[in-house]
Design a protein around this motif. Structure first.
Motif, PDB file in Angstrom:
ATOM      1  N   GLY A  92      -0.921   4.509  -1.318  1.00  0.00           N
ATOM      2  CA  GLY A  92       0.211   4.803  -2.182  1.00  0.00           C
ATOM      3  C   GLY A  92       0.471   3.646  -3.133  1.00  0.00           C
ATOM      4  N   PHE A  93       0.403   3.921  -4.439  1.00  0.00           N
ATOM      5  CA  PHE A  93       0.574   2.880  -5.452  1.00  0.00           C
ATOM      6  C   PHE A  93       1.397   3.428  -6.620  1.00  0.00           C
ATOM      7  CE2 PHE A  93      -3.783   1.092  -4.155  1.00  0.00           C
ATOM      8  CZ  PHE A  93      -3.221   0.040  -3.431  1.00  0.00           C
ATOM      9  N   SER A  94       1.900   2.513  -7.427  1.00  0.00           N
ATOM     10  CA  SER A  94       2.420   2.906  -8.730  1.00  0.00           C
ATOM     11  C   SER A  94       1.234   3.269  -9.619  1.00  0.00           C
ATOM     12  CB  SER A  94       3.211   1.760  -9.359  1.00  0.00           C
ATOM     13  OG  SER A  94       2.329   0.706  -9.727  1.00  0.00           O
ATOM     14  N   ALA A  95       1.524   3.962 -10.737  1.00  0.00           N
ATOM     15  CA  ALA A  95       0.444   4.315 -11.656  1.00  0.00           C
ATOM     16  C   ALA A  95      -0.240   3.070 -12.197  1.00  0.00           C
ATOM     17  CB  ALA A  95       0.989   5.171 -12.797  1.00  0.00           C
ATOM     18  N   ALA A  96       0.541   2.001 -12.407  1.00  0.00           N
ATOM     19  CA  ALA A  96      -0.046   0.750 -12.892  1.00  0.00           C
ATOM     20  C   ALA A  96      -1.036   0.188 -11.885  1.00  0.00           C
ATOM     21  CB  ALA A  96       1.053  -0.267 -13.183  1.00  0.00           C
ATOM     22  N   ASN A  97      -0.678   0.233 -10.612  1.00  0.00           N
ATOM     23  CA  ASN A  97      -1.572  -0.281  -9.577  1.00  0.00           C
ATOM     24  C   ASN A  97      -2.791   0.618  -9.383  1.00  0.00           C
ATOM     25  OD1 ASN A  97       1.149  -1.532  -7.481  1.00  0.00           O
ATOM     26  ND2 ASN A  97       0.041  -2.518  -9.155  1.00  0.00           N
ATOM     27  N   MET A  98      -2.611   1.933  -9.562  1.00  0.00           N
ATOM     28  CA  MET A  98      -3.764   2.831  -9.473  1.00  0.00           C
ATOM     29  C   MET A  98      -4.782   2.458 -10.542  1.00  0.00           C
ATOM     30  SD  MET A  98      -2.273   6.629  -8.459  1.00  0.00           S
ATOM     31  CE  MET A  98      -1.175   6.850  -9.849  1.00  0.00           C
ATOM     32  N   HIS A  99      -4.293   2.205 -11.746  1.00  0.00           N
ATOM     33  CA  HIS A  99      -5.182   1.801 -12.836  1.00  0.00           C
ATOM     34  C   HIS A  99      -5.869   0.481 -12.481  1.00  0.00           C
ATOM     35  CE1 HIS A  99      -6.549   1.342 -17.029  1.00  0.00           C
ATOM     36  NE2 HIS A  99      -6.325   0.055 -16.820  1.00  0.00           N
ATOM     37  N   GLU A 100      -5.101  -0.457 -11.989  1.00  0.00           N
ATOM     38  CA  GLU A 100      -5.655  -1.769 -11.653  1.00  0.00           C
ATOM     39  C   GLU A 100      -6.759  -1.660 -10.617  1.00  0.00           C
ATOM     40  OE1 GLU A 100      -4.193  -5.966  -9.563  1.00  0.00           O
ATOM     41  OE2 GLU A 100      -2.712  -4.470 -10.162  1.00  0.00           O
ATOM     42  N   MET A 101      -6.557  -0.856  -9.578  1.00  0.00           N
ATOM     43  CA  MET A 101      -7.565  -0.715  -8.527  1.00  0.00           C
ATOM     44  C   MET A 101      -8.802   0.026  -9.035  1.00  0.00           C
ATOM     45  SD  MET A 101      -6.516  -2.361  -5.858  1.00  0.00           S
ATOM     46  CE  MET A 101      -6.163  -3.548  -7.159  1.00  0.00           C
ATOM     47  N   GLY A 102      -8.586   0.939  -9.980  1.00  0.00           N
ATOM     48  CA  GLY A 102      -9.737   1.596 -10.595  1.00  0.00           C
ATOM     49  C   GLY A 102     -10.566   0.624 -11.397  1.00  0.00           C
ATOM     50  N   GLU A 103      -9.898  -0.212 -12.194  1.00  0.00           N
ATOM     51  CA  GLU A 103     -10.596  -1.213 -12.994  1.00  0.00           C
ATOM     52  C   GLU A 103     -11.288  -2.248 -12.118  1.00  0.00           C
ATOM     53  OE1 GLU A 103     -10.922  -1.334 -16.529  1.00  0.00           O
ATOM     54  OE2 GLU A 103     -10.367   0.744 -16.078  1.00  0.00           O
ATOM     55  N   ALA A 104     -10.735  -2.490 -10.930  1.00  0.00           N
ATOM     56  CA  ALA A 104     -11.349  -3.447 -10.005  1.00  0.00           C
ATOM     57  C   ALA A 104     -12.555  -2.862  -9.279  1.00  0.00           C
ATOM     58  CB  ALA A 104     -10.312  -3.917  -8.979  1.00  0.00           C
ATOM     59  N   GLY A 105     -12.782  -1.566  -9.471  1.00  0.00           N
ATOM     60  CA  GLY A 105     -13.951  -0.926  -8.878  1.00  0.00           C
ATOM     61  C   GLY A 105     -13.807  -0.561  -7.420  1.00  0.00           C
ATOM     62  N   VAL A 106     -12.556  -0.470  -6.933  1.00  0.00           N
ATOM     63  CA  VAL A 106     -12.367  -0.175  -5.514  1.00  0.00           C
ATOM     64  C   VAL A 106     -11.701   1.181  -5.274  1.00  0.00           C
ATOM     65  CG1 VAL A 106     -12.304  -2.602  -4.858  1.00  0.00           C
ATOM     66  CG2 VAL A 106     -10.166  -1.444  -5.461  1.00  0.00           C
ATOM     67  N   SER A 260      -4.101   6.817  -4.552  1.00  0.00           N
ATOM     68  CA  SER A 260      -5.499   6.588  -4.903  1.00  0.00           C
ATOM     69  C   SER A 260      -6.342   6.658  -3.644  1.00  0.00           C
ATOM     70  CB  SER A 260      -5.680   5.212  -5.552  1.00  0.00           C
ATOM     71  OG  SER A 260      -5.108   5.165  -6.830  1.00  0.00           O
ATOM     72  N   ILE A 261      -7.584   7.034  -3.802  1.00  0.00           N
ATOM     73  CA  ILE A 261      -8.523   7.105  -2.684  1.00  0.00           C
ATOM     74  C   ILE A 261      -9.475   5.922  -2.770  1.00  0.00           C
ATOM     75  CG2 ILE A 261     -10.386   8.451  -1.638  1.00  0.00           C
ATOM     76  CD1 ILE A 261      -8.996  10.966  -2.704  1.00  0.00           C
ATOM     77  N   ALA A 262      -9.614   5.213  -1.684  1.00  0.00           N
ATOM     78  CA  ALA A 262     -10.520   4.071  -1.660  1.00  0.00           C
ATOM     79  C   ALA A 262     -11.960   4.533  -1.864  1.00  0.00           C
ATOM     80  CB  ALA A 262     -10.397   3.325  -0.331  1.00  0.00           C
ATOM     81  N   LYS A 263     -12.695   3.792  -2.669  1.00  0.00           N
ATOM     82  CA  LYS A 263     -14.084   4.163  -2.944  1.00  0.00           C
ATOM     83  C   LYS A 263     -14.912   4.173  -1.666  1.00  0.00           C
ATOM     84  CE  LYS A 263     -15.922   3.198  -6.898  1.00  0.00           C
ATOM     85  NZ  LYS A 263     -16.538   2.539  -8.077  1.00  0.00           N
ATOM     86  N   ASN A 264     -14.572   3.287  -0.729  1.00  0.00           N
ATOM     87  CA  ASN A 264     -15.308   3.235   0.543  1.00  0.00           C
ATOM     88  C   ASN A 264     -14.462   3.776   1.693  1.00  0.00           C
ATOM     89  OD1 ASN A 264     -13.469   1.159   0.693  1.00  0.00           O
ATOM     90  ND2 ASN A 264     -14.945  -0.402   1.371  1.00  0.00           N
TER      91      ASN A 264
END
Length: 345
Positions: A92-106, A260-264
C-alpha cells in the motif's frame, strides 16, 4: 506475463493452492498466503474489515499484514530487489510512492487483463505501477469559531494568523506543494512557495509531528487552521472536532492511496486477487463510509449526503490537480533536506 488456467495449471504455494486465473480475470479457487504491506492504524483495520475478512478469507486466502510506515517498506523492497522471491506480495503506497517504486525497478507493471474489476476503475486511477484504492484532495481546514472561512491556501498560511496556523511534519511534500500553488507555482515547481512558508513560520506557525497531533491541536483550539485531506477532515468532524473544509481556489492537490505489486512477489496470483478485492463495489462503498475517501471505481454507490461531504462539486472537481510524480521522485530528497534544515531549524 502468462495467465493461469484452472484446467491447465494450478501452482502450489506453501500448504495451500494459489488462486487460479482464467481469461475473465482473477478467480480464487484454492488457498494461498498473501502478504500485504500497509500502514497500521485505522487503514490496516479497515483493510481487514472491508476487504480481507468479507471477501478474501471466504475465498480461501490467508492474508497477513506487514505493517510499517511507507519509508521502511519502500527501503525493504529496494533491498530485496536481487532476491528471486521477496517477502511481501502487494504494498500500500501513495501514487507518488507507486511511481517511485516503479522507477526503482522493484514494482510490477500492472497487467489489467488479470483484474476482473478493471473495467470499473476510474481512468485517472489506472497507473503503470499500481492501482488507486481511495482518493481525496488537499483542502484548507479551519475552525469557524476562531477565523473566517479562507478562500484557499494563500489565506490559510497568511502570517496575520500567527500561531493559529498549523502544519504537519510528515506531510512536508503536500505542505510545500500547497504553498507553491499559493505563490503561483505548480506541482512541478515548489520553489515559489518557500518564502510563504518561512513568513508563516516567522509569524509563529506551529508544526505538529503527526496528523493526530494536529487534530488534537484543532480540538483544543490551540490552532485555528491548516491543511489536510478532505477525507480526514470528515473523519474529524464525525469525531466532534470543530473543523470546516474549503476547496482552495488555487487548486486541490489530489491524494491517491493505492497498491503496487512487488516485481519479485512470491504470490503474484494472490496479489492480483487482493487488488481485485479492493476494487469490489462493496469494499469501495464501505471505505467511503468508514474513512471518508472517494471510491476509485465507477460502480460504487455513495449516499448523496455522504457524497456531498466527502466529494467535490463540479466546479471543485475542475480544480483537482494530480501531482507530478516524476518531479516528486526526483526532488524528494532536496525537499526533505530544505524542510528539515531550513524550515524546521
Amino acid at each position: 506475463m502468462s495467465r493461469f488456467s484452472v484446467t491447465r495449471r494450478q501452482a502450489l504455494l506453501g500448504a495451500g493452492a494459489v488462486a487460479a486465473f482464467g481469461a475473465g480475470g482473477a478467480r480464487a479457487q484454492g488457498r494461498g498466503r498473501v502478504v500485504v504491506g500497509t500502514w497500521g492504524g485505522d487503514y490496516a483495520r479497515l483493510l481487514t474489515k472491508n476487504i480481507e475478512d468479507p471477501i478474501l478469507k471466504p475465498q480461501g486466502w490467508d492474508v497477513v499484514q506487514d505493517q510499517a510506515s511507507d519509508a521502511p517498506r519502500r527501503a525493504k523492497m529496494v533491498a530485496e530487489r536481487r532476491l528471486p522471491r521477496g517477502t511481501v506480495d502487494i504494498q500500500g503506497f501513495s501514487a507518488a510512492n507507486m511511481h517511485e517504486m516503479g522507477e526503482a525497478g522493484v514494482a510490477e507493471e500492472i497487467d489489467y487483463s488479470r483484474l476482473r474489476n478493471a473495467a470499473t476503475i476510474i481512468p485517472a486511477m489506472r497507473y503503470k505501477f499500481g492501482v488507486g484504492h481511495i482518493y481525496s484532495g488537499k483542502v484548507v481546514l479551519y475552525n469557524p469559531k476562531l477565523v473566517s472561512a479562507p478562500t484557499g491556501f494563500r489565506e490559510a498560511i497568511d502570517p496575520r494568523h500567527g500561531n493559529k496556523i498549523g502544519f504537519i511534519d510528515i506531510q512536508y511534500q503536500f505542505v510545500m506543494i500547497a504553498a507553491a500553488l499559493a505563490a503561483g507555482g505548480t506541482v512541478g515547481n515548489i520553489e515559489p512557495g518557500k518564502e510563504l512558508l518561512m513568513a508563516a513560520k516567522r509569524a509563529g506557525a506551529r508544526l505538529y509531528p503527526t496528523n493526530e497531533a494536529f487534530a488534537a491541536a484543532m480540538q483544543s483550539e490551540e490552532i485555528a487552521l491548516g491543511m489536510m485531506w478532505k477525507a480526514r477532515g470528515v473523519q474529524w468532524q464525525n469525531a466532534g472536532i470543530p473543523v470546516q473544509t474549503v476547496a482552495p481556489i488555487e487548486g486541490v492537490p489530489m491524494y491517491v492511496s493505492g497498491f503496487s505489486i512487488a516485481k519479485n512477489a512470491p504470490n503474484k496470483a494472490g496479489a492480483y486477487a487482493y487488488m481485485d478485492a479492493m476494487l469490489e463495489k462493496s469494499a469501495q462503498e464501505a471505505f467511503a463510509v468508514d474513512m471518508g475517501f472517494n471510491p476509485t471505481v465507477t460502480n460504487a454507490a455513495v449516499a448523496p449526503d455522504l457524497a456531498a461531504r466527502i466529494g467535490f462539486t463540479e466546479q471543485e472537481r475542475a480544480r483537482l490537480v494530480d501531482l507530478d510524480y516524476a518531479y516528486l521522485a526526483r526532488e524528494n530528497n532536496a525537499m526533505k533536506d530544505w524542510w528539515d534544515r531550513v524550515f524546521k531549524a
